[in-house]
Design a protein around this motif. Structure first.
Motif, PDB file in Angstrom:
ATOM      1  N   ASP A 159       0.811  -1.218   0.254  1.00  0.00           N
ATOM      2  CA  ASP A 159       0.001  -0.120   0.378  1.00  0.00           C
ATOM      3  C   ASP A 159       1.151   0.964   0.350  1.00  0.00           C
ATOM      4  OD1 ASP A 159      -2.138   1.159   0.234  1.00  0.00           O
ATOM      5  OD2 ASP A 159      -2.669   0.933   1.864  1.00  0.00           O
ATOM      6  N   THR A 166       3.724   0.829   2.927  1.00  0.00           N
ATOM      7  CA  THR A 166       2.973  -0.214   3.630  1.00  0.00           C
ATOM      8  C   THR A 166       2.383  -1.101   3.202  1.00  0.00           C
ATOM      9  OG1 THR A 166       2.085   1.256   5.119  1.00  0.00           O
ATOM     10  CG2 THR A 166       1.402  -0.997   5.935  1.00  0.00           C
ATOM     11  N   LYS A 177       1.257  -5.825  10.102  1.00  0.00           N
ATOM     12  CA  LYS A 177       1.028  -4.631   9.122  1.00  0.00           C
ATOM     13  C   LYS A 177       3.246  -3.725   9.330  1.00  0.00           C
ATOM     14  CE  LYS A 177      -0.223  -1.156  10.698  1.00  0.00           C
ATOM     15  NZ  LYS A 177       0.734   0.591  10.855  1.00  0.00           N
ATOM     16  N   SER A 179       5.316  -0.328   7.689  1.00  0.00           N
ATOM     17  CA  SER A 179       5.490   0.783   7.178  1.00  0.00           C
ATOM     18  C   SER A 179       7.665   1.628   6.983  1.00  0.00           C
ATOM     19  CB  SER A 179       4.913   1.929   8.565  1.00  0.00           C
ATOM     20  OG  SER A 179       3.502   1.208   7.895  1.00  0.00           O
ATOM     21  N   ASN A 242      -9.507  -4.364   4.904  1.00  0.00           N
ATOM     22  CA  ASN A 242      -8.644  -2.341   4.962  1.00  0.00           C
ATOM     23  C   ASN A 242      -8.618  -2.782   6.439  1.00  0.00           C
ATOM     24  OD1 ASN A 242      -9.343  -0.311   5.330  1.00  0.00           O
ATOM     25  ND2 ASN A 242     -11.371   0.004   4.838  1.00  0.00           N
ATOM     26  N   TYR A 243      -7.103  -2.787   6.500  1.00  0.00           N
ATOM     27  CA  TYR A 243      -6.804  -3.591   7.934  1.00  0.00           C
ATOM     28  C   TYR A 243      -6.890  -1.428   8.792  1.00  0.00           C
ATOM     29  CZ  TYR A 243      -3.173  -0.323   5.438  1.00  0.00           C
ATOM     30  OH  TYR A 243      -2.106   0.663   4.502  1.00  0.00           O
ATOM     31  N   LYS A 244      -6.549  -0.517   8.057  1.00  0.00           N
ATOM     32  CA  LYS A 244      -7.032   0.870   8.597  1.00  0.00           C
ATOM     33  C   LYS A 244      -8.435   0.716   9.941  1.00  0.00           C
ATOM     34  CE  LYS A 244      -4.096   3.426   5.331  1.00  0.00           C
ATOM     35  NZ  LYS A 244      -4.966   4.419   4.489  1.00  0.00           N
ATOM     36  N   LYS A 245      -8.667  -0.017   8.768  1.00  0.00           N
ATOM     37  CA  LYS A 245     -10.091  -0.629   9.892  1.00  0.00           C
ATOM     38  C   LYS A 245     -10.271  -1.264  11.078  1.00  0.00           C
ATOM     39  CE  LYS A 245     -13.423   2.919   7.140  1.00  0.00           C
ATOM     40  NZ  LYS A 245     -14.624   2.558   6.016  1.00  0.00           N
ATOM     41  N   ASP A 249      -7.697   1.668  17.256  1.00  0.00           N
ATOM     42  CA  ASP A 249      -7.248   2.260  17.417  1.00  0.00           C
ATOM     43  C   ASP A 249      -6.888   2.945  19.268  1.00  0.00           C
ATOM     44  OD1 ASP A 249      -9.649   3.871  18.032  1.00  0.00           O
ATOM     45  OD2 ASP A 249      -8.954   5.029  15.708  1.00  0.00           O
TER      46      ASP A 249
END
Length: 353
Positions: A159, A166, A177, A179, A242-245, A249
């Motif tokens: 990504d 990433t 993950k 980056s 969708n790894y961000k969601k 957090d």
């Protein structure tokens, strides 16, 4: 065709290209290596999904090409005495190999039977040091799915957003993950999935070097140029997680642990854990304690021991934060110093008495 080259150079090239040769195929040429002698010698392996070609210096007396069986030829070159290897062919693809007092003669395959490797248009390009790409793959590839139930998860997501790359791998039970900032990029924000089998080869080829790996992204294929070697792989198609969601957090509990101490404790207790994740088995019961900073307020949560150890082995820091919310929520492992270049998520398992 006739050329001469150093044995160790040819052996190394054959070892690299053979990783892309098919083990068994209805097309015999795919089980072989394509040798092409022109200004230099090019050795190619290709199984229709992944291709690897590498070049080496050779004294070419007569240009030409031939396909040789990857397994037989590789063993043949490995067992030759050290020195200069001379290889020649005739119009019937009979191959002659000489080195010192050793000589082999065998039947090759016509290069016309070898399929043409895809050409990557290379409209989008990024570059990063070999040791950085190698470490990024190493720290994520363990979470690639090892079955084809969801083919898209048998690869790793690349990504690219702004100046950051990433890599994300997921198999349905865990996520890895990693980056890294990019120094050289010529592409808009985009993402693509590279098969894990190709990345495993790329990791082996990458050395601990600052030399750049050039990545070219095409519509259906990706190429990785690593020194004298190029790896061409198809892109995996499908909808990736969708790894961000998916990664929480905020957390109710955060404890800091020493990576080595935590891994040793898990390793000892894992001797008793059964394949069904039972913590008390006919063998007996194991208990260990790992010191930490912070409190979980008595929270009890279970994890697959192998998944936990894989994440700890890949983590690049000695002090880690283990972040939790509840007994049914995923565990997040990050660096305790606040650097956010790697994140591991592991889903809990039900504890059996």
């Amino acid at each position: 065709m006739k050329f001469s080259c150093e044995k160790y150079l040819l052996q190394s090239a054959c070892g690299i290209a053979s990783r892309a040769a098919a083990g068994k195929s209805p097309i015999p040429a795919l089980e072989g290596l394509l040798l092409q002698a022109s200004d230099r010698l090019t050795v190619t392996g290709y199984d229709l999904k992944k291709g690897i070609y590498t070049q080496l210096e050779a004294e070419v007396k007569e240009q030409g090409s031939v396909v040789v069986g990857a397994r037989l030829f590789g063993e043949m070159i490995r067992r030759l005495p050290d020195g200069i290897v001379t290889i020649s062919t005739d119009i019937n693809n009979n191959v002659n190999v000489k080195c010192g007092k050793s000589e082999f003669n065998f039947m090759g395959i016509s290069p016309e039977d070898y399929p043409e490797m895809p050409v990557v248009d290379g409209v989008n390009n990024i570059a990063l040091p070999q040791k950085i790409l190698g470490s990024m793959i190493n720290q994520t590839i363990f979470a690639v799915a090892d079955n084809d139930m969801r083919p898209i998860y048998t690869g790793t997501l690349f990504d690219i957003e702004g100046e950051e790359l990433t890599l994300v791998s997921v198999d349905g039970y865990r996520l890895a993950k990693r980056s890294e900032k990019l120094e050289s990029a010529k592409m808009e924000n985009c993402s693509f999935v590279v098969p894990g089998s190709a990345l495993a080869d790329i990791e082996r080829i990458c050395g601990d070097s600052e030399e750049l790996v050039k990545i070219s992204v095409g519509a259906k294929h990706i190429s990785f140029s690593i020194g004298e070697t190029v790896v061409v792989s198809r892109r995996l198609e499908g909808e990736f997680l969708n790894y961000k969601k998916s990664i929480p957090d905020s957390f109710k509990y955060t404890v800091k642990v020493d990576r080595g101490e935590f891994m040793s404790a898990i390793d000892r207790v894992a001797l008793i854990v059964s394949e069904r994740n039972l913590c008390v088995t006919p063998i007996g019961r194991a208990e260990d304690v790992c010191t930490c900073e912070g409190s979980g307020e008595g929270l009890q949560i279970g994890f697959n021991d192998r998944y936990l150890k894989d994440a700890l082995k890949a983590a690049a820091k000695e002090e880690l934060n283990v972040c939790l919310n509840s007994a049914s929520s995923p565990c997040i492992i990050t660096a305790a110093d606040g650097s956010d270049n790697f994140t591991y998520m592991i889903l809990p398992v039900r504890l059996h008495a």
